[in-house]
Design a protein around this motif. Sequence first.
Motif, short mmCIF file in Angstrom:
data_model
loop_
_atom_site.label_atom_id
_atom_site.label_comp_id
_atom_site.label_asym_id
_atom_site.label_seq_id
_atom_site.Cartn_x
_atom_site.Cartn_y
_atom_site.Cartn_z
N PRO A 44 -21.78 2.97 -26.24
CA PRO A 44 -22.67 3.12 -27.62
C PRO A 44 -21.76 3.84 -28.53
N ALA A 45 -22.21 3.42 -29.79
CA ALA A 45 -21.53 3.96 -30.92
C ALA A 45 -22.88 5.08 -31.63
N THR A 65 -28.57 8.24 -33.41
CA THR A 65 -28.99 6.85 -32.77
C THR A 65 -27.82 6.31 -32.13
N ALA A 66 -28.08 5.88 -30.92
CA ALA A 66 -26.88 5.31 -30.11
C ALA A 66 -27.11 3.97 -29.89
N ASN A 67 -26.01 3.11 -30.33
CA ASN A 67 -26.11 1.49 -30.21
C ASN A 67 -24.89 1.00 -29.43
N PRO A 68 -25.26 0.44 -28.33
CA PRO A 68 -26.68 0.15 -27.85
C PRO A 68 -27.07 1.20 -27.04
N ALA A 69 -28.24 1.42 -26.71
CA ALA A 69 -28.95 2.53 -25.94
C ALA A 69 -28.04 2.77 -24.94
N GLY A 156 -20.01 6.37 -34.51
CA GLY A 156 -20.40 5.14 -35.26
C GLY A 156 -20.70 5.50 -36.71
N SER A 157 -21.39 4.73 -37.52
CA SER A 157 -21.33 4.93 -39.00
C SER A 157 -23.07 4.64 -39.43
N PRO A 158 -23.45 5.62 -40.21
CA PRO A 158 -22.71 6.83 -40.82
C PRO A 158 -22.37 7.97 -39.93
N SER A 159 -21.30 8.75 -39.94
CA SER A 159 -20.97 9.40 -38.90
C SER A 159 -21.47 11.10 -39.52
N SER A 160 -21.88 11.18 -40.68
CA SER A 160 -22.16 12.25 -41.36
C SER A 160 -23.72 12.07 -42.03
#
Length: 324
Positions: A44-45, A65-69, A156-160
Amino acid sequence: MARSTLKKVRGIELLYGWSGLGVLGFLLGASILPAAAQSPSTEPAVSITGGPSVTEGADATFTLTANPAPAADITVKVHLDDRGFFAVPWVPDLDREVPDGYPDSFHYLRWYSPTKVIIGTGGTASFTVATVDDSFAELHGAIDATVQAGDGYSVGSPSSASVTVKDNDSPDIPDKVTLSIRNSSTITEGTVIVLVARPSTRAQVSVPTKVKITRTGDFMATAHGNINWPSFSDEYRNYQDCLQGDGTGKGACTHDLHLGALRAESNIYNIGTWNDGVDEPDGTLTAVVEYEKTGETVTSNSVTLSIRDNDPTVVSLVRTGTVS
């Protein structure tokens, strides 16, 4: 040598040989590969978003948020920081002391980061950062959070993300400014005069502020002859011109302080004097600070210091008569 052919099964090209592995061999081989090798894209990202702005004293909220879960819980590292003086300064249940040299109000965010947040199989997790409702006027600020790299996930993005924290104390512009002289109120020529302006509260906006100087005597060190003189503003050059020569009987010399002068807890203003080697009478310097608030001029208290000449008096003897 064994013959082999290339066949396509359900869109997957297989090397099928007389050895008899075929599809069965492919499936057996695939089944013993590590999970990461089977599907690296399933890691996940993790991205982050900030909640709405808050007023000091309320919690700032962030969501990961993790994508994918993830198939199982993952622990995500998040670096925290604050812009301003809003974060809770101390966390009693953390077994760590404030490092030597830091004040008791040292902000824990920078010291205790990164914080760790667990994201479950649902794919999201929220956390909060407490802020303090103090009684000190200050600029609006923010709590910043940045996802850091870790095991079991990618950034992932956004990271901040940031959550704005609004101050709720006092008006934007202070009611008054107190002016003082650092060190002695009597100096000798060649010494730098240090004025300290302290607003009653820190301004939350830029406030045009002026210092006005009246003086007697010829003691001021000026910027005339400085190689950068042509690049100085007209206002500053006019101020320097005003400081030249004997100030006795002259009007006030006015200089614009920087716009953020009242946004700090205190502002230091230096005025140089010149050790000129010329015998002259002692002098004085008086200063005030002025700014506008709601259409009226606010003037600080005035401060006065004495400037002593340090040059010897030269006595000339002139013959006025005939000695018999």
